[in-house]
Write an enzyme that holds these catalytic residues in place. Structure first.
Site, PDB file in Angstrom:
ATOM      1  CB  SER A  87      -0.870  -0.027   1.352  1.00 18.15           C
ATOM      2  OG  SER A  87      -0.407  -0.201   2.427  1.00 18.15           O
ATOM      3  CD  GLU A 111      -7.533  -5.467   1.500  1.00 22.06           C
ATOM      4  OE1 GLU A 111      -6.291  -6.061   1.272  1.00 22.06           O
ATOM      5  OE2 GLU A 111      -7.679  -4.269   1.024  1.00 22.06           O
TER       6      GLU A 111
HETATM    7  O1  KIV Z   1      -0.445  -3.246   1.747  1.00 23.95           O
HETATM    8  C1  KIV Z   1      -0.980  -3.522   2.708  1.00 23.95           C
HETATM    9  O2  KIV Z   1      -1.114  -2.441   3.407  1.00 23.95           O
HETATM   10  C2  KIV Z   1      -1.912  -4.382   3.248  1.00 23.95           C
HETATM   11  C3  KIV Z   1      -2.681  -4.683   4.192  1.00 23.95           C
HETATM   12  C4  KIV Z   1      -3.910  -3.520   3.895  1.00 23.95           C
HETATM   13  C5  KIV Z   1      -3.383  -5.782   4.700  1.00 23.95           C
HETATM   14  O3  KIV Z   1      -1.797  -5.501   2.409  1.00 23.95           O
END
Ligand code: KIV
Length: 291
Positions: free
Chosen positions: A58, A195
């Site tokens: 992310s 998720e």
């Molecule tokens: O990349 C990320 O931050 C994630 C989480 C939101 C689980 O995979």
């Protein structure tokens, strides 16, 4: 006062381990996890009782400003994991395996998982997907590297889903996600992120599995919860999906602080005498005479 003063749970000072997380299944005490991408945040989060710091891909959206996570590279994750690792003395650091760093082959997955551990300093890696990556998960676990699974709305498959849409709402999709979860457990994953799935499905999977589930947009019945730290802190007023709760509104705090700074500079209130260095007595006279 330390922020943990509000908590009933005692802050444990010993490092959080993979077996300790695995053991939390059915313990009645929920697992808490957050994302971290840099040293300062990692240090701050590590000073709270948070247990897992995920260097999530992310970061591609939150730190790099991309529209999705697909352009994040292995080197990006290595770099950010190194930064987080310096700040995290207690929390378990988990590094995300970015898009195309594990899908090609078992060998590629194993090599890259090893790089995240050896060069990044992570204690575990996270991979998105179910049945189609069990050989990779198995090989990584066999090499002694703990794996966190991730099923449901897996952001690396955004184009396949046609957007960030909740998955597993109908019988066939929910059956597939449940099967993926079981496959990952069988392949040796020590925990599983769920998720963007309905709460009822997350509850079913959580009851079914022996490994703990950690939810994001998956309701309250998981064994733990994870959020993107920047979402929890309210850094981006334009991003307000249903599953996020903002525990602070830091965008306001930051903007107000910067506006105060600009005003005080313009009004010559900053820097004040308390922020200013002065010469030794008599030195100024000497400087002036020296012209
Ligand atoms: O990349 C990320 O931050 C994630 C989480 C939101 C689980 O995979």
């Amino acid at each position: 006062m330390h922020p943990s003063h509000k908590l009933k749970i005692k802050m444990k000072n010993q490092p959080v381990t993979v077996p300790a997380i695995a053991k939390r299944k059915n313990s009645g005490e929920k697992i808490t996890a957050l994302t971290a991408y840099d040293y300062s945040f990692a240090k701050l989060l590590d000073s709270t009782p948070i247990e897992i710091l995920l260097v999530g891909d992310s970061l591609g959206m939150v730190s790099q400003g991309h529209r999705n996570t697909l352009s994040v590279t292995l080197q990006d994750i290595v770099y950010h994991t190194q930064c987080v690792n310096k700040g995290a003395k207690r929390a378990l650091v988990v590094a995300d395996m970015p898009f195309m760093s594990y899908q090609v082959s078992v060998e590629q997955a194993l090599t890259n998982a090893g790089i995240l551990i050896q060069q990044g300093g992570a204690a575990a890696v996270k991979l998105e997907g179910g049945g189609r990556i069990v050989n990779q998960v198995n090989a990584i676990v066999e090499a002694g590297i703990p794996v966190m699974g991730h099923v449901g709305l897996t952001p690396q498959s955004v184009h396949q889903f046609g957007g960030y849409k909740v998955q597993g709402k109908n019988f066939l999709d929910s059956k597939q996600i449940k099967q993926d979860a079981k496959d990952l457990q069988k392949a040796g994953a020590f925990s599983l992120v769920l998720e963007g799935i309905p709460e009822e499905l997350a509850a079913e999977i959580t009851i079914d599995l022996k490994i703990p589930t950690i939810g994001i947009g998956a309701g309250s019945k998981c064994d733990g919860q994870i959020l993107v730290t920047h979402d929890l802190l309210g850094f981006n007023p334009d991003f307000a999906p249903k599953f996020v709760k903002r525990y602070a509104h830091l965008s306001d705090v930051v903007q107000n602080a910067v506006i105060d700074f600009i005003e005080e500079v313009q009004n010559e209130k900053f820097p004040g005498p308390e922020h200013t260095y002065n010469m030794k007595k008599g030195s100024l006279k000497q400087v002036k005479n020296d012209r």
